[in-house]
Every structure is written in C-alpha cells, then in structure tokens.
Design a protein around this motif. Structure first.
Motif, PDB file in Angstrom:
ATOM      1  N   HIS A 276       0.840  -1.210   0.000  1.00 16.38           N
ATOM      2  CA  HIS A 276       0.000   0.000   0.000  1.00 16.38           C
ATOM      3  C   HIS A 276       0.870   1.253   0.000  1.00 16.38           C
ATOM      4  O   HIS A 276       1.501   1.580   1.000  1.00 16.38           O
ATOM      5  CB  HIS A 276      -0.947   0.039   1.192  1.00 16.38           C
TER       6      HIS A 276
ATOM      7  N   ASP B 278       2.895   3.109   2.868  1.00 13.55           N
ATOM      8  CA  ASP B 278       1.958   4.225   2.693  1.00 13.55           C
ATOM      9  C   ASP B 278       2.707   5.488   2.260  1.00 13.55           C
ATOM     10  O   ASP B 278       2.241   6.605   2.480  1.00 13.55           O
ATOM     11  CB  ASP B 278       1.129   4.496   3.955  1.00 13.55           C
TER      12      ASP B 278
ATOM     13  N   HIS C 238      -2.573   0.669   8.179  1.00 12.11           N
ATOM     14  CA  HIS C 238      -2.000   1.605   9.160  1.00 12.11           C
ATOM     15  C   HIS C 238      -2.260   1.160  10.605  1.00 12.11           C
ATOM     16  O   HIS C 238      -1.359   0.981  11.371  1.00 12.11           O
ATOM     17  CB  HIS C 238      -2.511   3.055   8.985  1.00 12.11           C
TER      18      HIS C 238
ATOM     19  N   LYS D 152      -9.639   0.021  -2.267  1.00 10.96           N
ATOM     20  CA  LYS D 152      -9.280   0.702  -1.017  1.00 10.96           C
ATOM     21  C   LYS D 152     -10.451   1.581  -0.593  1.00 10.96           C
ATOM     22  O   LYS D 152     -10.965   2.359  -1.398  1.00 10.96           O
ATOM     23  CB  LYS D 152      -8.039   1.553  -1.287  1.00 10.96           C
TER      24      LYS D 152
HETATM   25 ZN   LIG Z   1      -2.554   5.375   1.955  1.00 12.51          ZN
END
Ligand SMILES: [Zn+2]
Length: 407
Positions: free
Chosen positions: A42, A349, A295, A194
């Motif tokens: 990601h 990320d 996350h 997502k």
């Molecule tokens: Zn992201």
C-alpha cells in the motif's frame, strides 16, 4: 542503528553458535533480508518530479498534519523528521541539517534521484493507490514511465464512486454503477479496492438507513448536476457503498483495503477503530472476502486481535513505522503479540517524494529485525524461524494474498 544492535544478551536457544549467530540477531536478520525485494502492498504515487524543494515540501510527507503552521513551526522537531534527515544525509553524503539535505538533492537529476532512492529502498513491487495525490501527483501513465520499480494498483472506492453520482438517478442505480465500475477496474488489472470510509463516515458499520441514504443522494446529485464539488460523506451513503463493494470484492476475489487508525485530521480518529468492521468478518455474504487493515496505529492491538481470530483478515502498520518515531517499532512488536507473522504485510503508505519510500523502508526493516531479533534472543523463535517470518512479512504474505507471481 536499532537499539538492540548493542544488546549483548546471548541466545538461550542452545550452545551451538555458527558465525551468523555470534552477531546480534537484529544485525544478522537485516543481512539475511538485504537482497529480498519487498512488496509494498500500500503506497501512493510520487509528485511530478522537481529538483528544488522547500523545507515545507520536504517536511510535509513526514507528518499527518495539514495545518501549515504545524509544518512550519513543529514538524522539524518531531522524532520522525529528525531520523528522516539522518537517513537522507547518509544517502546524500552530507550533514543531517535540513538545508544541507535540500541543497545536496537539488544538484541531482530528479528522475535519477527518485529511482536511486526507490532502488535503495529495495521495493520490488509497488501496489499503488492513485486516488490520493496529496498535491500534483504523477498520473498512472507518467508514474509507470518515470519510476522503474514494477507497479500494480488498487481502486480508491469513494473517489471513483463520486464520479458516478451525476449519471445515476437513485442510490440503487449508483450502487449498481459502482459494482460495475469495480468489475471493469479488476478486469483492467486492479488488484484490490481501497476504502477511506474512516475519513468520510466512520468504521462503525451498522445497517445504513435507506431513507437517509436516499435524501443524502438527492443532495449530492444536485451538486453533481450543478457542476459543484461532489464529496461523498456520511454513514448512510458511505456504508451502503462499502457493503456493496465488500460483496463485489468477495465475488471478484480481490482484497478490500480499509484505512484504519492514523490519518490526517480530516478523519475523526475516535471513529476509525477497526473493531467496528465486525460485520465484514462474520456475515455469510462476506465469507470469501479478504480484508487488509491499513496503518491501524494506535489500534494495532485491535487489528492484531482481528487478524488472529478471523481467517481472512490481515493488517499492516505502514505509516506508523516512519511517523510515530520509536513508537512505530514498539507497535510492530505489539502487533506480533497476537498477529501471526503470516497475517502482517509490509507497506509504507509512502507518497509524494522518493525520500519517504527510502526512509520508511529503512525504518521498517529495522523495526522488523528488532522485533523478531528480540524474539530470537528470548527464545520464542529460532533464528531460522525469524528469518522466514521476515520473508513472509516483507514479501511472501502479499504475494500469497494477492496471488502474485514473484516481483
Ligand atoms: Zn494510503
């Protein structure tokens, strides 16, 4: 250097020491994975390349703050940014002052520099969410032409569905159009979907109220038809869309990525706890759905619990590793309390600047080696098991859940 590199506590796993066991476990683990390209499952595209950055440009991706006052006055004093400067200074061969880093990078061709940092990050495959630019991001075409690292992509659900509002007459039409859009995207090569429902509503998934959804849609459609900005928000529409998309992902066999926890202050963190997603894990209609919680921090323990009890739930720690200072590495240790190593996926990320990919990769590998090294030192794992666990996290798990060939 990770704290544990200076540890001297010997392994209690036995008295037979090979040469690789005579050095601290954390160091030997880092060496074992040195040539292993990671699957960054990601991340986001880089901004259009530019040789010259301001200090604000460089600070911006190393914080979730969006208030320029915070970035101007405080981000440079965060542990995340101090460490980032040190890593970048080592790469550039300069001193770790912000001005020196900015001056040194300005003398290098931006495309060469971006590709050099990406290569140094040992990213073998980027799985990109192009729906978040955070500024002037490269288009998918520009990105694959400029950045040499192999790339795949996911669909950003809410952003894509906003584009369908004007041409639909009802919530049911719109949901059908969204399902069809997802099928087309997966046909076109997307490997996942997502959702940013945490930003637009909450992750407390109940049963959306159809009459409220209809009223919200009427308002949204009027804006779309009038050519005004369309921002999908509120639980009735966001959760209606999310539940339909989850069914479609289940049918298509692609992962649903769910933003959880840490994010910019556009989200209400109190409503971004992944425990609220329970419906997706227990209802029969989602039986084949694979969910990856993105996350997670500071809800990484909750995510680790969910990953440990539901067969198709996975997690990452991504930006917590490079934004939360040493707490990122602690979060990884804590996640491995409950989360099996077969359920944790490597991700950065990263977005905007190649610098972020490098810093995030360095810190992630350190945190992983530190966490697994501690488990070797305290006899929870053999060194060989720790090496294999790291391979799973850095690459094997993403390849397995996405059914990817080797990058
Ligand atoms: Zn992201």
């Amino acid at each position: 250097m990770p704290r544990s590199q200076s540890r001297t506590r010997p392994s209690s796993s036995g008295s037979t020491h090979t040469s690789s066991e005579s050095i601290p476990a954390v160091t030997s683990l880092l060496r074992e994975w040195e040539d292993l390209p990671a699957v960054d499952h990601h991340c986001h595209p880089l901004l259009r390349l530019t040789p010259k950055l301001t200090s604000i440009d460089l600070r911006r991706p190393f914080t979730e703050a969006i208030d320029d006052n915070v970035i101007r006055e405080h981000t440079q004093h965060s542990m995340a940014y101090r460490r980032a400067l040190r890593i970048l200074a080592t790469e550039l061969g300069c001193d770790p002052a912000e001005e020196s880093v900015l001056r040194s990078r300005a003398g290098i061709d931006p495309a060469d520099y971006a590709n050099r940092l990406l290569k140094k990050s040992r990213t073998g495959l980027m799985i990109l969410d192009h729906g978040y630019s955070g500024g002037e991001a490269m288009s998918p075409e520009e990105h694959s032409a400029t950045i040499e690292t192999p790339q795949l992509h996911v669909v950003r659900l809410e952003t894509a569905a906003e584009g369908l509002v004007a041409s639909c007459n009802s919530v049911a039409d719109w949901v059908d159009a969204a399902r069809s859009m997802l099928r087309d995207a997966v046909d076109g090569g997307a490997v996942g979907v997502k959702t940013i429902a945490a930003y637009r509503a909450s992750l407390q998934l109940g049963e959306p109220d159809p009459s409220r959804a209809a009223a919200d849609f009427t308002t949204l459609r009027a804006r779309a038809v009038a050519g005004q900005t369309v921002r999908l928000e509120g639980e009735p529409l966001c959760h209606t869309l999310l539940l339909a998309a989850a069914e479609e992902c289940s049918r298509l066999g692609v992962l649903l990525q769910v933003h959880c926890g840490l994010g910019d202050p556009d989200e209400d963190l109190a409503l971004a706890n992944p425990l609220g997603l329970r419906r997706l894990f227990v209802e029969q209609r989602f039986a084949n759905l694979k969910v990856i919680l993105l996350h997670c921090y500071p809800f990484h323990r909750e995510a680790a619990y969910l990953s440990s009890v539901f067969p198709n739930v996975y997690m990452d720690l991504s930006l917590a590793i490079h934004l939360a200072g040493q707490d990122g590495a602690r979060a990884l240790q804590e996640a491995l309390g409950l989360c099996p190593t077969s359920k944790l996926l490597y991700a950065t990320d990263a977005s905007r600047l190649a610098e972020v990919y490098l810093v995030a990769a360095v810190l992630y590998r350190e945190a992983l080696a530190d966490a697994l090294g501690r488990l070797v030192d305290s006899d929870w794992l053999t060194r060989a098991e720790a090496v294999e666990a790291g391979r799973q996290v850095l690459s094997g798990n993403a390849k397995r859940v996405h059914q990817l060939a080797a990058p």
